[in-house]
Design an enzyme around this catalytic site. Sequence first.
Site, PDB file in Angstrom:
ATOM      1  N   SER A 159       0.839  -1.212   0.000  1.00 16.02           N
ATOM      2  CA  SER A 159       0.000   0.000   0.000  1.00 16.02           C
ATOM      3  C   SER A 159       0.869   1.256   0.000  1.00 16.02           C
ATOM      4  O   SER A 159       0.603   2.218  -0.726  1.00 16.02           O
ATOM      5  CB  SER A 159      -0.872   0.041   1.259  1.00 16.02           C
ATOM      6  OG  SER A 159      -1.862  -0.940   1.213  1.00 16.02           O
ATOM      7  N   ARG A 169       1.486   4.351  -2.936  1.00 16.11           N
ATOM      8  CA  ARG A 169       1.233   5.755  -2.595  1.00 16.11           C
ATOM      9  C   ARG A 169       2.495   6.599  -2.755  1.00 16.11           C
ATOM     10  O   ARG A 169       2.434   7.750  -3.187  1.00 16.11           O
ATOM     11  CB  ARG A 169       0.701   5.851  -1.160  1.00 16.11           C
ATOM     12  CG  ARG A 169      -0.760   5.369  -1.066  1.00 16.11           C
ATOM     13  CD  ARG A 169      -1.101   4.895   0.312  1.00 16.11           C
ATOM     14  NE  ARG A 169      -2.515   4.631   0.509  1.00 16.11           N
ATOM     15  CZ  ARG A 169      -3.127   3.488   0.166  1.00 16.11           C
ATOM     16  NH1 ARG A 169      -2.449   2.508  -0.415  1.00 16.11           N
ATOM     17  NH2 ARG A 169      -4.419   3.328   0.402  1.00 16.11           N
ATOM     18  N   ARG A 196     -14.008  -6.546 -10.877  1.00 17.21           N
ATOM     19  CA  ARG A 196     -14.167  -5.894  -9.567  1.00 17.21           C
ATOM     20  C   ARG A 196     -14.915  -4.562  -9.688  1.00 17.21           C
ATOM     21  O   ARG A 196     -14.803  -3.870 -10.696  1.00 17.21           O
ATOM     22  CB  ARG A 196     -12.789  -5.729  -8.905  1.00 17.21           C
ATOM     23  CG  ARG A 196     -12.154  -7.098  -8.656  1.00 17.21           C
ATOM     24  CD  ARG A 196     -10.807  -7.002  -7.997  1.00 17.21           C
ATOM     25  NE  ARG A 196     -10.889  -6.413  -6.682  1.00 17.21           N
ATOM     26  CZ  ARG A 196      -9.832  -6.060  -5.965  1.00 17.21           C
ATOM     27  NH1 ARG A 196      -8.614  -6.225  -6.466  1.00 17.21           N
ATOM     28  NH2 ARG A 196      -9.977  -5.560  -4.769  1.00 17.21           N
ATOM     29  N   ASP A 211      -7.064  -7.894   4.576  1.00 16.40           N
ATOM     30  CA  ASP A 211      -6.275  -8.748   3.675  1.00 16.40           C
ATOM     31  C   ASP A 211      -5.733  -9.990   4.385  1.00 16.40           C
ATOM     32  O   ASP A 211      -5.216 -10.900   3.738  1.00 16.40           O
ATOM     33  CB  ASP A 211      -5.105  -7.945   3.086  1.00 16.40           C
ATOM     34  CG  ASP A 211      -5.604  -6.874   2.132  1.00 16.40           C
ATOM     35  OD1 ASP A 211      -6.723  -7.032   1.604  1.00 16.40           O
ATOM     36  OD2 ASP A 211      -4.894  -5.877   1.922  1.00 16.40           O
ATOM     37  N   ARG A 247     -13.011 -14.234  -1.790  1.00 16.22           N
ATOM     38  CA  ARG A 247     -12.133 -14.910  -0.818  1.00 16.22           C
ATOM     39  C   ARG A 247     -12.916 -15.731   0.203  1.00 16.22           C
ATOM     40  O   ARG A 247     -12.327 -16.591   0.861  1.00 16.22           O
ATOM     41  CB  ARG A 247     -11.221 -13.890  -0.114  1.00 16.22           C
ATOM     42  CG  ARG A 247     -10.099 -13.418  -1.014  1.00 16.22           C
ATOM     43  CD  ARG A 247      -9.086 -12.541  -0.291  1.00 16.22           C
ATOM     44  NE  ARG A 247      -8.014 -12.183  -1.211  1.00 16.22           N
ATOM     45  CZ  ARG A 247      -7.259 -11.104  -1.104  1.00 16.22           C
ATOM     46  NH1 ARG A 247      -7.440 -10.261  -0.104  1.00 16.22           N
ATOM     47  NH2 ARG A 247      -6.306 -10.863  -1.980  1.00 16.22           N
ATOM     48  N   ARG A 299      -2.920 -13.694  -2.136  1.00 12.89           N
ATOM     49  CA  ARG A 299      -3.035 -13.989  -0.693  1.00 12.89           C
ATOM     50  C   ARG A 299      -3.604 -15.389  -0.458  1.00 12.89           C
ATOM     51  O   ARG A 299      -3.292 -16.033   0.534  1.00 12.89           O
ATOM     52  CB  ARG A 299      -3.869 -12.918   0.010  1.00 12.89           C
ATOM     53  CG  ARG A 299      -3.245 -11.529  -0.151  1.00 12.89           C
ATOM     54  CD  ARG A 299      -3.593 -10.567   0.934  1.00 12.89           C
ATOM     55  NE  ARG A 299      -3.294  -9.212   0.510  1.00 12.89           N
ATOM     56  CZ  ARG A 299      -2.092  -8.629   0.562  1.00 12.89           C
ATOM     57  NH1 ARG A 299      -1.063  -9.277   1.053  1.00 12.89           N
ATOM     58  NH2 ARG A 299      -1.920  -7.388   0.138  1.00 12.89           N
TER      59      ARG A 299
HETATM   60  C1  S3P Z   1      -5.764  -1.254   0.045  1.00 14.86           C
HETATM   61  C2  S3P Z   1      -6.964  -1.210   0.682  1.00 14.86           C
HETATM   62  C3  S3P Z   1      -7.814  -2.395   0.908  1.00 14.86           C
HETATM   63  C4  S3P Z   1      -7.010  -3.673   0.756  1.00 14.86           C
HETATM   64  C5  S3P Z   1      -6.157  -3.662  -0.472  1.00 14.86           C
HETATM   65  C6  S3P Z   1      -5.171  -2.514  -0.424  1.00 14.86           C
HETATM   66  C7  S3P Z   1      -5.024  -0.001  -0.159  1.00 14.86           C
HETATM   67  O1  S3P Z   1      -8.875  -2.395  -0.025  1.00 14.86           O
HETATM   68  O2  S3P Z   1      -7.876  -4.779   0.740  1.00 14.86           O
HETATM   69  O3  S3P Z   1      -5.449  -4.865  -0.594  1.00 14.86           O
HETATM   70  O4  S3P Z   1      -3.811  -0.041  -0.457  1.00 14.86           O
HETATM   71  O5  S3P Z   1      -5.648   1.056  -0.022  1.00 14.86           O
HETATM   72  P1  S3P Z   1     -10.232  -1.588   0.234  1.00 14.86           P
HETATM   73  O6  S3P Z   1      -9.871  -0.207   0.479  1.00 14.86           O
HETATM   74  O7  S3P Z   1     -11.041  -1.706  -1.018  1.00 14.86           O
HETATM   75  O8  S3P Z   1     -10.879  -2.277   1.392  1.00 14.86           O
END
Ligand code: S3P
Length: 439
Positions: free
Chosen positions: A15, A19, A113, A318, A349, A394
């Site tokens: 994540s 970013r 998705r 996750d 999942r 995962r």
């Molecule tokens: C993430 C947010 C989560 C997570 C994903 C990564 C992110 O998703 O499940 O693997 O980096 O912001 P959601 O924000 O849709 O719950």
Amino acid sequence: MTHLVGQIHPAPDKSISHRALMISSIAEGKTTIKNFLRSDDCLSTLNCLKTLGVEIEDKGNTIIVNGKGKFLSPPTKPLYAGNSGTTARLLSGILAGQKFKSTITGDESLSTRPMNRIARPLTLMGAKIKTSPDGKLPLEISGGDLSPIDYDSPIASAQVKSCVLLAGLYARNGGTTFREPYLSRDHTERMLINFGAKISSGTSPTDGKFFTSISPTEKLTTPGEITVPGDISSAAFFLVAGAIIPDSKLELKNVGLNPTRVGILNVLKRMGANIQVLPHKPAKESNFSEPTGDIIVSFGNSLKAVRIEKKEIPLLIDELPIIAVAATQAQGETIVSGAQELRVKETDRIKSIVTELSRLGAKIKELPDGFSITGPTKLTFNKNDNLNSYGDHRMAMSLAIALIAATGEPETFSNIKNFECASVSYPDFYKTLKTLIKK
Ligand code: S3P
């Protein structure tokens, strides 16, 4: 008997790597990103940003981004997000602020998705967004003049929140607010603050929802350097392995301990696992506020079942597939509820983990919004059988840990269909795991 012993640095945070790339691209100045996660998902983001005219020097685990400022160049081809929901959804927020038309595409899984969750708020802000008729990719975004919004999201989602906040940077005349029922991961907010954005957050006294507000920002300025911590979602596979495989002891170094990500630690502690967290002192000179620490896990007490309910889900979303593996070894009935979001991840999942752990003999039942597991069960595996990762990274790594518990043999991973998809978030997973296995 096979057990796991040793010290590792789990893969860098996915994540935060996404970013770091995106925000330094729209900032002024040069940002050096250290300990960048070179996984398929993060490389999708990197390639999209290059297509948008950002100059990026790729030096392996160090990436140097020559920020272009808030306005990027029109792409000459569709932006391919691969398997990465984070790339598609966060980048959409930035693209909504650009005065050109762009298209985001993705692989087969990402193309199933939901994208309406971001199309809706971006349209309210004034961007023109086209999705497929059922709200999926490809996304066509014609950005430009955005207005601020106060958006009440029905789901707690860091991807939707980040998309809206990034678009809020471009809105004219006023701040943008995102509200969510529970607090989702806040890496975007922390990083934007490091780049000079003005963000405030809190809980609304009227309805108890979390709000995050951003002021429109003339320009973002690089803090110079960002060091990405280890990913607790990648550490999670080893945390569970250490807790369920007899005689194991693992030391996981430099793991991100952001409070919005540590749900797995709380759950394993409630289960009675032997876990010690050693927080690092924040470096004085650090301009990047993500807490880190080392974690030691060792096999010890027998685990007990736990309940995991809706408000805790965003803190461990996750990790639920690997938590399911832990629950197969816990005494009693573990119930996970309020986790409908699992149905729209890289695979459904809930269905996938129920199907595959059942094949290993687990007593697991599907619920509309989660699952229940009664344990402990000795997992078993017949080498003539196959397991399915459903192409979900995962799932692949969770099944690998379940197989180590069942057979003690990493060679059986070749029985996991499409195991290579682990490279979406953890390219070195197999190599790292093999260094820890002692017979
Ligand atoms: C993430 C947010 C989560 C997570 C994903 C990564 C992110 O998703 O499940 O693997 O980096 O912001 P959601 O924000 O849709 O719950």
